[in-house]
Design a protein around this motif. Structure first.
Motif, PDB file in Angstrom:
ATOM      1  N   ASN A   8       1.371   5.034   0.645  1.00 45.83           N
ATOM      2  CA  ASN A   8       0.879   6.190   1.404  1.00 45.83           C
ATOM      3  C   ASN A   8       1.646   7.420   0.951  1.00 45.83           C
ATOM      4  OD1 ASN A   8      -0.899   5.435   3.960  1.00 45.83           O
ATOM      5  ND2 ASN A   8       0.524   3.772   3.528  1.00 45.83           N
TER       6      ASN A   8
ATOM      7  N   LYS B 169      -0.256  13.997  -7.461  1.00 47.39           N
ATOM      8  CA  LYS B 169      -1.371  13.051  -7.437  1.00 47.39           C
ATOM      9  C   LYS B 169      -1.920  12.810  -8.849  1.00 47.39           C
ATOM     10  CE  LYS B 169      -3.229  15.328  -3.912  1.00 47.39           C
ATOM     11  NZ  LYS B 169      -4.180  15.740  -2.877  1.00 47.39           N
TER      12      LYS B 169
ATOM     13  N   VAL C 116       0.846  -1.194   0.000  1.00 46.60           N
ATOM     14  CA  VAL C 116       0.000   0.000   0.000  1.00 46.60           C
ATOM     15  C   VAL C 116       0.879   1.242   0.000  1.00 46.60           C
ATOM     16  CG1 VAL C 116      -1.749   1.305   1.272  1.00 46.60           C
ATOM     17  CG2 VAL C 116      -1.822  -1.202   1.241  1.00 46.60           C
TER      18      VAL C 116
ATOM     19  N   ALA D  94      -2.341   3.480  -7.601  1.00 43.44           N
ATOM     20  CA  ALA D  94      -3.264   3.752  -6.499  1.00 43.44           C
ATOM     21  C   ALA D  94      -2.477   4.207  -5.275  1.00 43.44           C
ATOM     22  CB  ALA D  94      -4.045   2.482  -6.175  1.00 43.44           C
ATOM     23  N   TYR D  95      -3.051   5.138  -4.518  1.00 45.15           N
ATOM     24  CA  TYR D  95      -2.354   5.616  -3.322  1.00 45.15           C
ATOM     25  C   TYR D  95      -3.369   5.971  -2.254  1.00 45.15           C
ATOM     26  CZ  TYR D  95      -3.760   9.950  -5.577  1.00 45.15           C
ATOM     27  OH  TYR D  95      -4.498  10.926  -6.200  1.00 45.15           O
ATOM     28  N   GLN D  96      -2.881   6.034  -1.038  1.00 43.99           N
ATOM     29  CA  GLN D  96      -3.698   6.541   0.065  1.00 43.99           C
ATOM     30  C   GLN D  96      -3.043   7.808   0.563  1.00 43.99           C
ATOM     31  OE1 GLN D  96      -4.057   3.717   3.231  1.00 43.99           O
ATOM     32  NE2 GLN D  96      -5.392   2.381   2.038  1.00 43.99           N
ATOM     33  N   GLU D  97      -3.853   8.850   0.748  1.00 38.78           N
ATOM     34  CA  GLU D  97      -3.270  10.049   1.347  1.00 38.78           C
ATOM     35  C   GLU D  97      -3.254   9.847   2.855  1.00 38.78           C
ATOM     36  OE1 GLU D  97      -4.135  14.010  -0.288  1.00 38.78           O
ATOM     37  OE2 GLU D  97      -5.627  12.893  -1.456  1.00 38.78           O
ATOM     38  N   ASN D  98      -2.123  10.156   3.440  1.00 40.35           N
ATOM     39  CA  ASN D  98      -1.985   9.946   4.881  1.00 40.35           C
ATOM     40  C   ASN D  98      -1.352  11.196   5.484  1.00 40.35           C
ATOM     41  OD1 ASN D  98      -1.266   9.211   7.442  1.00 40.35           O
ATOM     42  ND2 ASN D  98      -0.125   7.377   6.846  1.00 40.35           N
TER      43      ASN D  98
ATOM     44  N   ASN E 147       2.024  11.935   1.148  1.00 37.23           N
ATOM     45  CA  ASN E 147       1.681  13.157   1.873  1.00 37.23           C
ATOM     46  C   ASN E 147       2.572  14.273   1.331  1.00 37.23           C
ATOM     47  OD1 ASN E 147       0.436  14.778   3.783  1.00 37.23           O
ATOM     48  ND2 ASN E 147       1.852  14.217   5.438  1.00 37.23           N
TER      49      ASN E 147
END
Ligand code: ATP
Ligand code: MG
Length: 524
Positions: free
Chosen positions: A266, A343, A264, A352-356, A268
Motif C-alpha cells: 500500500n 509510482k 500487498v 504492483a501496489y495499491q494506492e491507499n 500514499n
C-alpha cells in the motif's frame, strides 16, 4: 498431660505442620519465574526460522549496497520525544522510561540526615554523576537555603510546613538522565548519522539494522512489548523518487526470497510542510462537522492529530471516513510530481501496489511517500512492514538541513508468524550422526572422529558419558538422528566403524574414508 491433652497437642502440631507446608509451597510457586507479560522466548525450532529470515535480509540488503549498523537499545528519552513526536501514542504512553540514577548516591535517609544527603547530591552534580541541569542547580541552591531555616528539625517544629516544601523539592530533583528503551530505531540511526558526521561520506548512506524494540502496548497475537524489527534507511542529499522505489524493491525482493505469499504493498503520499498543514486544517474542519458520530479516540484526535482518524478501524466510522477530503486532492505541485514519479519508478521495476489514501503513519517525522505491507494469516495485526520518507528529521535532530531520508521497518515477529501460517515453517535442524561409543579406548577414538566429522560439516551428537548399548541407540532414535555410528572394542580392533541408518536399520562396516563417503551420500 493426660491422653486427651496429648491428642490435642498432636492435632495442633499437625495443623501447624500443614500450614507451614502450604506456605512453603506458596513460596515455591512465587519463586517460579516467568517471562514478564508481553515479553517472550523464541525457542528452537522456531529460532531457526528467525535466523533464516535475518540471514536472508542480510544477503538481499547487501546486494543493494546496504551495510549493518548496530545501535544501543537505550537512548536519551528526548531523542524519541523530539523525533517520533511527544503527542504520539508511542511517546506519550508506550515507552519504557526510567531515570538512570547513579549508584554513588545512597538511598534517601531519614529526615535528620537530609542536609548531608543534599550536600552529597551537590558533590555528585559537580563530578557529573548527577545531571547538572539548570533546574537541578536551582533546586539544589533552594534546598540548601531552606535547609538552613529548618534543620535541625527537632528544634524547629514550627517549620513543618517548610519541611513539606523541602521534601517536595527534593523529590523533584532529577537524580540521573532520563533514558528509554528504544521503541523504534530510525531516530537512533539518524542520531548516529549526525554524531559520526556521516554526511561527509560519498553517495547515499545506506544502513540496515535488526534487533528488539520496546513498546508498552496491550499484548495480543502479533503485538508484543518486546518485538523485533529489521529496518533499513537511506540518508543523503537526494530525495529522488528512484530512491523510494528502490527501497521498496529491496523489501519486495526480500519477501519474494522468503516465499512470503499474499504480501500487498500500500502506498500514499502525505505531502510536506508546504501542503500538509492546509490539508490537516481542511480535514479538521470536516471532522468537526461529524464529531458527534465519531468514537472517543477519533474525537480526541480531531485536536491532537486529525490524520490518525483516517487510520481508524472502527466499523461505524468507516462510512464517515470515506466521505472525508483526500490528501491526493490537496498536494502541492512538487509533492504531486514526486508521488507520480515514485509510482512510475515502481512500474519500471514491475512492482504492483495499491494506492491507499488513508495510509498515514503514526510517527510525526514522516512526509511525502509512505507505505505499508500487509500479509496474510495475521488477523487484525496484518501490517508486516511500515515505512516512508522523513526529509526533515535529520535537521530536526541537529544535523545538516540538506540531508533527506527514507526507510522502513519490518516487524520480524509478524513476518515469521505469517511464514509459519503459510507452511513455510522452520527447516528441521536435523542431527546427522549419533556417535555411540563403548569403553574408554573407544571414547578417545570417538572424540577424534567427532572432530573430523564436524569439520566436514556434519551435525554430530557425542554422548558425554558411556551408556549401555540399548539405551544409547534408543536415545539416538529419540533425537531423530539419521545415522548412528558405533565405536566399540571390536571396531577399534578391526579399524572400522559400524554405521546404522536409523530409519530402516541398514548396517555397514566401513573404514574412515568409506564412512565419510557414505555419510556424504546419506546427507545428499
Ligand atoms: P501497528 O499499526 O500494527 O501498531 P505501527 O504503525 O505502530 O504498527 P511501526 O511503528 O511503523 O508500526 O513499525 C513497523 C512494523 O513493526 C509494523 O508494521 C509491525 O509489523 C511491527 N510492530 C509494531 N509494533 C509492534 C508490536 N507491538 N509487536 C510486534 N510488531 C510490531
Ligand atoms: Mg502501533
Amino acid at each position: 498431660m493426660n491422653e486427651h491433652d496429648q491428642e490435642k497437642a498432636r492435632a495442633i502440631e499437625e495443623s501447624r505442620r500443614l500450614r507451614q507446608e502450604k506456605k512453603a509451597a506458596a513460596i515455591e510457586r512465587s519463586h517460579q519465574f516467568r517471562a514478564i507479560k508481553g515479553l517472550r522466548d523464541i525457542l528452537p525450532p522456531e529460532s531457526a526460522q528467525w535466523s533464516r529470515v535475518e540471514q536472508t535480509a542480510r544477503e538481499v540488503f547487501g546486494t543493494f549496497g546496504f551495510a549493518e549498523i548496530r545501535l544501543p537499545v537505550l537512548e536519551a528519552t528526548n531523542l524519541f520525544a523530539r523525533s517520533v513526536g511527544q503527542e504520539t501514542d508511542i511517546v506519550s504512553k508506550e515507552m519504557y522510561t526510567f531515570i538512570d540514577r547513579t549508584t554513588e548516591l545512597r538511598p534517601e535517609p531519614p529526615i535528620g540526615e537530609m542536609p548531608s544527603y543534599v550536600e552529597e547530591i551537590g558533590r555528585l552534580m559537580e563530578s557529573g554523576s548527577i545531571p547538572g541541569t539548570e533546574p537541578n542547580r536551582a533546586t539544589f541552591k533552594y534546598l540548601i537555603a531552606l535547609g538552613k531555616e529548618i534543620f535541625p528539625i527537632e528544634e524547629k517544629l514550627s517549620e513543618l510546613g517548610k519541611l513539606t516544601e523541602y521534601l517536595f523539592q527534593l523529590h523533584g530533583f532529577q537524580l540521573g538522565d532520563s533514558v528509554s528503551l528504544r521503541p523504534e530505531a530510525t531516530a537512533s540511526v539518524v542520531r548516529a548519522y549526525i554524531q559520526h558526521g556521516m554526511q561527509t561520506l560519498p553517495g547515499n548512506v545506506k544502513l540496515y539494522y535488526m534487533g528488539p524494540m520496546f513498546r508498552r502496548e496491550r499484548p495480543q497475537k502479533g503485538r508484543y512489548r518486546q518485538f523485533y524489527q529489521i529496518g533499513a534507511e537511506v540518508l543523503g542529499t537526494s530525495d529522488a523518487p528512484g530512491i523510494d522505489a528502490e527501497v521498496i524493491e529491496m523489501l519486495m525482493r526480500l519477501f519474494e526470497r522468503l516465499k512470503l505469499k499474499g504480501a500487498v504493498l500500500n502506498i500514499n503520499s502525505i505531502g510536506d510542510k508546504n501542503c500538509r498543514p492546509a490539508y490537516v486544517e481542511t480535514l479538521r474542519a470536516e471532522l468537526q462537522k461529524v464529531r458527534e458520530q465519531l468514537g472517543a479516540d477519533s474525537q480526541r484526535r480531531i485536536e491532537t492529530n486529525p490524520l490518525r482518524v483516517l487510520d481508524s478501524k472502527l466499523e461505524h466510522e468507516q462510512a464517515i471516513i470515506e466521505k472525508l477530503p483526500r490528501i491526493a486532492d490537496h498536494l502541492c505541485d512538487a509533492c504531486r510530481a514526486h508521488y507520480a514519479e515514485v509510482k512510475r519508478q515502481l512500474d519500471l521495476r514491475g512492482i504492483a501496489y495499491q494506492e491507499n489514501w488513508r495510509l498515514v503513519r503514526g510517527l510525526d517525522y514522516y512526509m511525502r511517500t509512505t507505505f505499508e505491507i500487509t500479509a496474510t494469516g495475521l488477523g487484525s495485526q496484518n501490517a508486516v512492514c511500515g515505512g516512508g520518507r522523513y526529509d526533515g528529521l535529520v535537521e530536526l535532530l541537529g544535523g545538516p538541513a540538506t540531508t533527506k531520508g527514507i526507510g522502513f521497518a519490518i516487524g520480524t515477529d509478524r513476518l515469521v508468524l505469517s511464514l509459519q501460517e503459510m507452511g513455510e515453517g522452520a527447516t528441521p535442524g536435523g542431527l546427522d550422526i549419533y556417535l555411540a561409543w563403548f569403553g574408554p579406548a573407544a571414547q578417545s577414538a570417538a572424540i577424534g572422529l567427532a572432530r573430523r566429522l564436524r569439520d566436514a560439516g556434519f551435525v554430530v551428537e557425542l554422548p558425554a558419558v558411556e551408556m549401555k548399548f540399548g539405551k544409547s541407540l534408543g536415545l539416538a532414535d529419540r533425537l531423530k538422528a539419521r545415522n548412528a555410528v558405533i565405536v566399540g572394542d571390536e571396531e577399534l580392533a578391526a579399524g572400522t566403524f559400524t554405521v546404522k541408518r536409523l530409519s530402516d536399520g541398514t548396517q555397514k562396516k566401513l573404514n574412515e574414508s568409506e564412512l565419510f563417503e557414505y555419510l556424504r551420500g546419506e546427507r545428499a
